[in-house]
Design a protein around this motif. Structure first.
Motif, PDB file in Angstrom:
ATOM      1  N   TRP A  33      -0.032   4.200 -11.526  1.00 55.53           N
ATOM      2  CA  TRP A  33      -0.922   4.021 -12.668  1.00 55.53           C
ATOM      3  C   TRP A  33      -1.611   2.662 -12.594  1.00 55.53           C
ATOM      4  O   TRP A  33      -1.026   1.690 -12.115  1.00 55.53           O
ATOM      5  CB  TRP A  33      -0.144   4.136 -13.981  1.00 55.53           C
ATOM      6  N   PRO A  76      -4.659   7.278 -13.682  1.00 58.59           N
ATOM      7  CA  PRO A  76      -3.998   7.448 -12.388  1.00 58.59           C
ATOM      8  C   PRO A  76      -4.629   6.525 -11.340  1.00 58.59           C
ATOM      9  O   PRO A  76      -5.856   6.411 -11.264  1.00 58.59           O
ATOM     10  CB  PRO A  76      -4.254   8.924 -12.053  1.00 58.59           C
ATOM     11  N   GLY A  82      -2.350   9.176 -18.925  1.00 55.06           N
ATOM     12  CA  GLY A  82      -2.682   7.808 -19.290  1.00 55.06           C
ATOM     13  C   GLY A  82      -3.191   7.723 -20.716  1.00 55.06           C
ATOM     14  O   GLY A  82      -3.057   8.658 -21.508  1.00 55.06           O
TER      15      GLY A  82
END
Length: 346
Positions: free
Chosen positions: A135, A199, A181
């Protein structure tokens, strides 16, 4: 950590040979100006930590400076981990999506945070993971899609118990993103902005979809200085307590949440006196071509009264620096200060 795809864009320059994000894209002053209107900053070098499990919020509430037990889903905030003597050890942004609490810290600071949390797990139903490889964080300025931050006023000394609502001192509105996210409204630069967790494999495509000019971390850190927003590892030293940073105190410390590590120092300073130092911004006279390095002494005559933190050339104000000074100096607008061969003024 993988080098960001945005560091391969035309003009991108890293601050060091091992940098993973762009320090600038060829014109730092222009990038600062763009950032005051609407631009995207690659902050994918930040460490990302997740905490999952049924007890995650009450457990983090008991360990940190923030009131987290009532943190609503899709809401962000800030927290501090303090030493037993009340000194700042970790600064983290927070976002809870209903099942996972996401914590983001300065580059390289995640390991110490994970180590502390792991040691404090005991028999609590939580799982801790470092997910920085998967991430990445981006920052977009000028985005007002989400509601403004909701910040509680800092109470006066010796306030009555129960005066502060049992909620985080700052609540950042947020939402989840289609591919995972989140988006989290923030005020990190003293202006509207949004942190985006995406991502890592999608960083370049996400930036392209936004269609905004790119600004480097140089521009981002420069705009932190007039906003008096300290960064861990640069502006916060081993002696810093929360009250020395008004920005952190208002957003990361709940003064009526009960016991946590370092709470006695926080309460004593708040109720019985003032902190010995405080953050301030300095203007340098421009004698030196380059900004002073972090840690450079600031002197009043022959006496050292502080050290330089983040320093840079601002697109309007010239050479400026964020510092933590002895309070008597910081409250004296006539103080005659020097940094190396440069004169400095509050």
């Amino acid at each position: 950590m993988k080098v960001s795809d945005l560091l391969t864009r035309p003009g991108a320059v890293g601050e060091r040979e091992d940098s993973t994000v762009a320090w600038h894209y060829g014109d730092p002053l222009r990038e600062q100006r763009a950032l005051t209107v609407g631009a995207l900053v690659d902050r994918s070098d930040r460490d990302i930590v997740t905490v999952t499990g049924a007890d995650r919020l009450t457990w983090l509430h008991s360990l940190t400076s923030q009131h987290l037990s009532a943190l609503a889903p899709l809401t962000g905030t800030q927290l501090l981990v303090l030493s037993p003597n009340g000194h700042i050890e970790s600064i983290a942004g927070v976002f809870d999506d209903g099942t996972t609490t996401w914590l983001d810290t300065e580059p390289g600071a995640g390991a110490a945070l994970v180590d502390f949390l792991t040691k404090m797990r005991f028999f609590t139903e939580v799982d801790i993971a470092t997910v920085t490889d998967d991430w990445a964080m981006l920052y977009v300025s000028g985005d007002t899609t989400l509601a403004e931050p909701d910040i509680l006023p800092v109470p006066p000394a010796k306030f009555a118990t129960g005066t502060l609502p049992p909620r985080p001192t700052v609540q950042y509105a947020g939402e989840t993103l289609p591919d995972g996210g989140f988006a989290r409204r923030v005020d990190t630069l003293g202006q509207p902005g949004v942190d985006l967790l995406v991502p890592r494999s999608d960083v370049a495509s996400f930036a392209d979809k936004r269609g905004l000019p790119l600004s480097g971390t140089w521009a981002y850190d420069t705009l932190r200085i007039p906003a008096l927003v300290p960064a861990q590892g640069v502006d916060v030293d081993h002696r810093t307590i929360p009250q020395e940073s008004p920005w952190l105190l208002a957003r990361a410390v709940h003064l009526d949440k009960g016991c946590y590590r370092g709470q006695e120092t926080v309460a004593r300073v708040h109720n019985l006196g003032r902190p010995p130092r405080t953050f301030a911004m300095l203007h340098l006279d421009g004698t030196e071509e380059h900004p002073p390095a972090p840690g450079t002494d600031i002197k009043a005559g022959a006496r050292t009264v502080g050290q330089v933190g983040t320093a840079a050339r601002h697109y309007e104000d010239g050479m400026i620096a964020l510092t933590i000074l002895k309070r008597a100096i910081a409250e004296n607008p006539e103080a005659q200060l020097t940094i190396n061969d440069s004169a400095a003024a509050l």
